[in-house]
Design an enzyme around this catalytic site. Structure first.
Site: not given
Ligand code: AP5
Ligand code: MG
Length: 374
Positions: A201, A276, A315, A321, A333
């Site tokens: 994402k 979410r 990652r 992280r 998660r």
């Molecule tokens: P990356 O692009 O970083 O993936 P992502 O989908 O952004 O993954 P996240 O871990 O950020 O998602 P998340 O939903 O767990 O975390 P968030 O920060 O939103 O890609 C991942 C890796 O893969 C990278 O190394 C990248 O280079 C690689 N990659 C990407 N595409 C690829 C491809 N096509 N091929 C190969 N490699 C690839 O949330 C974190 C925490 O915050 C949550 O757990 C929660 O506690 C809280 N939170 C956030 N938003 C909310 C909300 N709305 N409500 C409540 N709690 C929330």
């Molecule tokens: Mg992300």
């Protein structure tokens, strides 16, 4: 003649060069007639920058001896004897006792031309004639007689043939008018990028906002910023994030409204990691509707759970992280995603805005698929 694009505006053809040429022929003929038996040498005075092309065309058609000079008017500043707070800049030769033919590109309210007229007489000119390529009669309210007007136009914003929009557009030989369609601002777009942890994402969002001129809003990034700054909200969020649990809906909802209102001039928003829960999705609908806006598309990245582990492990070696380090937190998660976030898909499918993309290809392959959908 085609539509032209200058900065944030589009302009459509208005007066073709052939019509301008004809109007300049006519006005030159009138000046030639009036100066046929003139006893002396007038100065043709080009008012920069706008009338540079018009003056050139006009001069070619004048058939009596004349000199050339150019000036620019300063913006309003210190008081002069005329009571006018502007100065004539760049006048090199003395104009004392001379007849001047001032050449302007356009006269609208007439403020500039009446100031210049008074300033030239004050500087000792014997007589000042005024020649303008264009006149907007609807807005010209001065008593000063305009001796030569090549063409009258309606009160619209134009560019080309010396006239500019923010210094651009002077080089076109035809005259263009502001395209009314671009005066109405395009409605803001709102996209969601959706999918499990590690689906890509954040990676895709960064590329999409650059391509489409959107504002990237990642609730995960916003929360991590609060944690880094050690705010009260950050401390509370850290405790939950570190366990792979969601923070309370109200916490993230407040952040979203603030982001929407802090960015009134963007083309749209790309939300990453929000909403979410179904409650967050409903809240988003409400705050967008309050602003006369809506969710345009939900772009969902589908990847299997095993790949989530693989990507997050990868990652963890690059970024730092806290929620990426422990397998049980990653599992939490994923479980939270399936239990609380995945059901939102049905909510958006019902609205007909849900689009799924295979997220397992290379970053560029996935990006091209997303671009095609947007
Ligand atoms: P990356 O692009 O970083 O993936 P992502 O989908 O952004 O993954 P996240 O871990 O950020 O998602 P998340 O939903 O767990 O975390 P968030 O920060 O939103 O890609 C991942 C890796 O893969 C990278 O190394 C990248 O280079 C690689 N990659 C990407 N595409 C690829 C491809 N096509 N091929 C190969 N490699 C690839 O949330 C974190 C925490 O915050 C949550 O757990 C929660 O506690 C809280 N939170 C956030 N938003 C909310 C909300 N709305 N409500 C409540 N709690 C929330
Ligand atoms: Mg992300």
């Amino acid at each position: 003649m085609e539509r032209i694009h200058l900065k944030d505006k589009y302009f459509v053809p208005y007066i073709p060069y052939e019509r301008l040429e004809k109007a300049i022929d006519d006005v030159a003929e009138r000046i030639n007639h009036d100066f046929k038996n003139f006893d002396g040498i007038p100065i043709v005075l080009c008012v920069l920058n706008g009338s540079i092309l018009f003056t050139g065309e006009l001069m070619k058609r004048l058939n009596f001896p004349c000199e050339f000079s150019s000036v620019r008017l300063s913006s309003y500043e210190g008081t002069l004897s005329t009571g006018i707070t502007r100065k004539v800049l760049g006048l090199t030769s003395s104009i004392k006792g001379r007849t001047i033919i001032v050449v302007e590109d356009i006269v609208d309210t007439g403020k500039t031309i009446t100031d210049l007229y008074a300033l030239l007489l004050d500087a000792g000119a014997e007589d000042v004639k005024i020649c303008t390529m264009l006149l907007k009669p609807e807005v010209y309210k001065k008593d000063l007689k305009l001796d030569y007007v090549a063409m009258e136009i309606e009160n619209r914003f134009i560019v080309g043939f010396g006239l500019d929009y923010d210094q651009l557009g002077r080089n076109y030989k035809d005259i263009y008018i502001l395209d009314k369609r671009t005066e109405e601002k395009a409605p803001m777009k709102h996209y969601l990028i959706f999918g499990p942890p590690g689906a890509g994402k954040g990676t895709q969002a960064a590329k999409l906002v650059e391509r489409f001129g959107l504002r990237h809003v990642s609730t995960g990034d916003l929360l991590r910023r609060q944690i880094a700054e050690g705010t009260e909200l950050g401390l509370k969020a850290k405790h939950l994030i570190d366990q792979g649990l969601l923070v309370p809906d109200e916490v993230v909802e407040g952040m979203i409204a603030a982001e929407l209102d802090a960015n009134p001039d963007v083309k749209g928003f790309l939300f990453d990691g929000f909403p979410r829960t179904t409650a967050q999705a409903e809240h988003l609908d409400t705050i967008l509707a309050d602003r006369g806006r809506k969710v345009d598309a939900v772009l969902s990245l589908a990847i299997p759970d095993e790949m989530v582990f693989e990507r997050i492990r990868h990652r963890a070696q690059i970024e730092n992280r806290a929620d990426d380090t422990k397998p049980e937190v990653i599992q939490n998660r994923i479980d939270t995603y399936h239990a609380k976030t995945e059901p939102i898909a049905a909510f958006y499918k019902d609205k007909g805005v849900y689009q799924e993309v295979d997220g397992t290809g290379t970053i560029d392959e996935v990006f091209e698929k997303l671009c095609a959908l947007m």
